[in-house]
Design an enzyme around this catalytic site. Sequence first.
Site, PDB file in Angstrom:
ATOM      1  N   LYS A 131     -12.380  -5.002   1.673  1.00  0.00           N
ATOM      2  CA  LYS A 131     -11.857  -4.158   2.745  1.00  0.00           C
ATOM      3  C   LYS A 131     -12.787  -2.966   2.906  1.00  0.00           C
ATOM      4  O   LYS A 131     -12.972  -2.176   1.981  1.00  0.00           O
ATOM      5  CB  LYS A 131     -10.440  -3.694   2.397  1.00  0.00           C
ATOM      6  CG  LYS A 131      -9.881  -2.739   3.433  1.00  0.00           C
ATOM      7  CD  LYS A 131      -8.407  -2.447   3.205  1.00  0.00           C
ATOM      8  CE  LYS A 131      -7.918  -1.403   4.193  1.00  0.00           C
ATOM      9  NZ  LYS A 131      -6.489  -1.138   4.036  1.00  0.00           N
ATOM     10  N   CYS A 191      -4.015   5.968   0.049  1.00  0.00           N
ATOM     11  CA  CYS A 191      -3.471   4.685  -0.406  1.00  0.00           C
ATOM     12  C   CYS A 191      -3.056   4.683  -1.879  1.00  0.00           C
ATOM     13  O   CYS A 191      -2.563   3.681  -2.398  1.00  0.00           O
ATOM     14  CB  CYS A 191      -4.483   3.579  -0.139  1.00  0.00           C
ATOM     15  SG  CYS A 191      -4.957   3.491   1.613  1.00  0.00           S
ATOM     16  N   TYR A 242      -3.459  -9.339  15.997  1.00  0.00           N
ATOM     17  CA  TYR A 242      -2.453  -8.798  16.911  1.00  0.00           C
ATOM     18  C   TYR A 242      -2.320  -9.663  18.159  1.00  0.00           C
ATOM     19  O   TYR A 242      -1.398  -9.469  18.937  1.00  0.00           O
ATOM     20  CB  TYR A 242      -2.812  -7.351  17.287  1.00  0.00           C
ATOM     21  CG  TYR A 242      -2.829  -6.467  16.061  1.00  0.00           C
ATOM     22  CD1 TYR A 242      -1.635  -5.978  15.530  1.00  0.00           C
ATOM     23  CD2 TYR A 242      -4.016  -6.179  15.390  1.00  0.00           C
ATOM     24  CE1 TYR A 242      -1.636  -5.210  14.379  1.00  0.00           C
ATOM     25  CE2 TYR A 242      -4.032  -5.407  14.246  1.00  0.00           C
ATOM     26  CZ  TYR A 242      -2.835  -4.937  13.737  1.00  0.00           C
ATOM     27  OH  TYR A 242      -2.843  -4.189  12.587  1.00  0.00           O
ATOM     28  N   ARG A 296      -3.662   3.274  12.294  1.00  0.00           N
ATOM     29  CA  ARG A 296      -3.226   4.507  11.610  1.00  0.00           C
ATOM     30  C   ARG A 296      -2.336   5.349  12.502  1.00  0.00           C
ATOM     31  O   ARG A 296      -1.420   6.010  12.017  1.00  0.00           O
ATOM     32  CB  ARG A 296      -4.439   5.293  11.125  1.00  0.00           C
ATOM     33  CG  ARG A 296      -5.129   4.570   9.981  1.00  0.00           C
ATOM     34  CD  ARG A 296      -6.285   5.367   9.438  1.00  0.00           C
ATOM     35  NE  ARG A 296      -7.080   4.545   8.527  1.00  0.00           N
ATOM     36  CZ  ARG A 296      -8.286   4.862   8.096  1.00  0.00           C
ATOM     37  NH1 ARG A 296      -8.835   5.999   8.490  1.00  0.00           N
ATOM     38  NH2 ARG A 296      -8.933   4.076   7.276  1.00  0.00           N
ATOM     39  N   CYS A 347       0.856  -1.179   0.000  1.00  0.00           N
ATOM     40  CA  CYS A 347       0.000   0.000   0.000  1.00  0.00           C
ATOM     41  C   CYS A 347       0.897   1.234   0.000  1.00  0.00           C
ATOM     42  O   CYS A 347       2.081   1.137   0.316  1.00  0.00           O
ATOM     43  CB  CYS A 347      -0.911   0.010   1.227  1.00  0.00           C
ATOM     44  SG  CYS A 347      -2.298   1.162   1.044  1.00  0.00           S
ATOM     45  N   ARG A 354     -11.272   7.513   3.476  1.00  0.00           N
ATOM     46  CA  ARG A 354     -10.994   6.485   2.478  1.00  0.00           C
ATOM     47  C   ARG A 354     -12.260   5.911   1.826  1.00  0.00           C
ATOM     48  O   ARG A 354     -12.220   4.868   1.192  1.00  0.00           O
ATOM     49  CB  ARG A 354     -10.206   5.344   3.129  1.00  0.00           C
ATOM     50  CG  ARG A 354      -8.904   5.755   3.803  1.00  0.00           C
ATOM     51  CD  ARG A 354      -7.906   4.605   3.790  1.00  0.00           C
ATOM     52  NE  ARG A 354      -6.872   4.670   4.796  1.00  0.00           N
ATOM     53  CZ  ARG A 354      -5.868   5.544   4.825  1.00  0.00           C
ATOM     54  NH1 ARG A 354      -5.766   6.462   3.876  1.00  0.00           N
ATOM     55  NH2 ARG A 354      -4.974   5.480   5.784  1.00  0.00           N
ATOM     56  N   CYS A 409      -0.154   4.195   1.676  1.00  0.00           N
ATOM     57  CA  CYS A 409      -0.580   5.174   2.694  1.00  0.00           C
ATOM     58  C   CYS A 409       0.468   5.465   3.767  1.00  0.00           C
ATOM     59  O   CYS A 409       0.516   6.576   4.285  1.00  0.00           O
ATOM     60  CB  CYS A 409      -1.914   4.781   3.320  1.00  0.00           C
ATOM     61  SG  CYS A 409      -1.870   3.277   4.300  1.00  0.00           S
ATOM     62  N   LYS A 446     -11.980  -7.739   5.719  1.00  0.00           N
ATOM     63  CA  LYS A 446     -11.423  -6.892   6.761  1.00  0.00           C
ATOM     64  C   LYS A 446     -12.324  -5.688   7.007  1.00  0.00           C
ATOM     65  O   LYS A 446     -12.726  -5.073   6.029  1.00  0.00           O
ATOM     66  CB  LYS A 446     -10.036  -6.429   6.286  1.00  0.00           C
ATOM     67  CG  LYS A 446      -9.377  -5.415   7.164  1.00  0.00           C
ATOM     68  CD  LYS A 446      -8.087  -4.970   6.541  1.00  0.00           C
ATOM     69  CE  LYS A 446      -7.558  -3.843   7.396  1.00  0.00           C
ATOM     70  NZ  LYS A 446      -6.541  -3.093   6.763  1.00  0.00           N
ATOM     71  N   GLU A 488     -16.274  -7.807  -5.498  1.00  0.00           N
ATOM     72  CA  GLU A 488     -14.844  -7.515  -5.316  1.00  0.00           C
ATOM     73  C   GLU A 488     -14.036  -8.818  -5.343  1.00  0.00           C
ATOM     74  O   GLU A 488     -12.974  -8.896  -5.973  1.00  0.00           O
ATOM     75  CB  GLU A 488     -14.603  -6.816  -3.962  1.00  0.00           C
ATOM     76  CG  GLU A 488     -14.925  -5.339  -3.930  1.00  0.00           C
ATOM     77  CD  GLU A 488     -13.859  -4.486  -4.617  1.00  0.00           C
ATOM     78  OE1 GLU A 488     -12.886  -5.040  -5.177  1.00  0.00           O
ATOM     79  OE2 GLU A 488     -14.014  -3.249  -4.612  1.00  0.00           O
TER      80      GLU A 488
HETATM   81  C1  PBG Z   1      -3.154   0.118   4.751  1.00  0.00           C
HETATM   82  C2  PBG Z   1      -3.754  -0.719   5.798  1.00  0.00           C
HETATM   83  C3  PBG Z   1      -4.594  -0.350   6.867  1.00  0.00           C
HETATM   84  C4  PBG Z   1      -4.762  -1.484   7.648  1.00  0.00           C
HETATM   85  C5  PBG Z   1      -4.066  -2.518   7.019  1.00  0.00           C
HETATM   86  N1  PBG Z   1      -3.467  -2.021   5.876  1.00  0.00           N
HETATM   87  C6  PBG Z   1      -5.137   0.961   7.251  1.00  0.00           C
HETATM   88  C7  PBG Z   1      -6.149   1.632   6.442  1.00  0.00           C
HETATM   89  O1  PBG Z   1      -6.610   1.147   5.419  1.00  0.00           O
HETATM   90  O2  PBG Z   1      -6.466   2.749   6.835  1.00  0.00           O
HETATM   91  C8  PBG Z   1      -5.545  -1.566   8.927  1.00  0.00           C
HETATM   92  C9  PBG Z   1      -5.129  -2.631   9.872  1.00  0.00           C
HETATM   93  C10 PBG Z   1      -5.634  -2.509  11.255  1.00  0.00           C
HETATM   94  O3  PBG Z   1      -6.422  -1.625  11.623  1.00  0.00           O
HETATM   95  O4  PBG Z   1      -5.197  -3.339  12.059  1.00  0.00           O
HETATM   96  N2  PBG Z   1      -3.993   0.572   3.776  1.00  0.00           N
END
Ligand code: PBG
Length: 321
Positions: free
Chosen positions: A193, A128, A311, A203, A118, A215, A120, A246, A231
Amino acid sequence: MSSFPVTRLRRLRRTAPLRSLVRETRLDLDDFVLPLFVGPATDPNAALPALGRLAVDDLAREVEECAGLGVCAFLLFGIPETKDEEGSGAWDEDGIVQRALRELRPRFPELVLLTDVCLCEYTTHGHCGVLDGDEIANDESLDLLARTAVSHADAGADAVAPSDMMDGRVAAIRAALDEAGHETTPILSYAAKYASAFYGPFREAAGSVPSFGDRRGYQMDPANVREALRECALDLAEGADVLMVKPALPNLDVIRAVRERFDVPVAAYNVSGEYAMVKAAAREGALDERQAALECLTAIKRAGADVVVSYWTKELAAWLV
Ligand code: PBG
């Protein structure tokens, strides 16, 4: 079918061994992926230990310790020293994730090393993809994402995981990987996502809060499930090997729908806000963290996820022994 008093469902709940014998869903550490953040080291995150940032040396030590506990897969996120408009740190041959991979790969050939693809974390604006005015330019971002994926594979990633939600990124990444001789590198696509409030702690940790807007112009509306299936179908057609949903807990129905529709491995990301919610409640004395975490992770598996990014993976390793 008989009913009470012939049937008494409590009979099989009477003792722990009986409950264990008939349990339908089990947690196996082999299915879990631990996200790790590599970049300029910060103080340990006391409230959310798994969201701390590690320098490359410390990352190697952490991976070694986790591997010793039985963790077998990691998802790497990089936080660069400096950011720019395009996010060029993402595909820099000497970028943070690339350096981390070059350190880890030879030392841990037995581990699965996945990378988040990504822009971002690397862009000054925190979006992103690259900007065209105030818009996130889709097609112009594809080449940059593809270069990033190739540089991760060059540095030793076992699989790449694009999380940007640009249209066509899986096809662009597949073509670029194949062209670079990485036709055996799988793509784990963050296919469904959602634009979610639950990414907040991530973030902060990754320094990727968007500097303007949000986003929702590229991540999905949490109200939609049919769109999630579209998707997934598109990502598969473009060459995705694994489909990810996700966040996990607000979308257990989506995990189930994807599981039932497609015969590929399904992953789910138990995101930072889901972890933080339980941690905060446990700190307040409102619930028991271990029990709550195990219940959440079991629910994600029961919904149909084959692979879970969480996590809690390191703590889970200790809980499962
Ligand atoms: C990057 C990304 C994000 C997460 C994983 N890859 C953040 C987002 O899209 O803002 C989030 C992971 C998490 O909250 O544990 N684009």
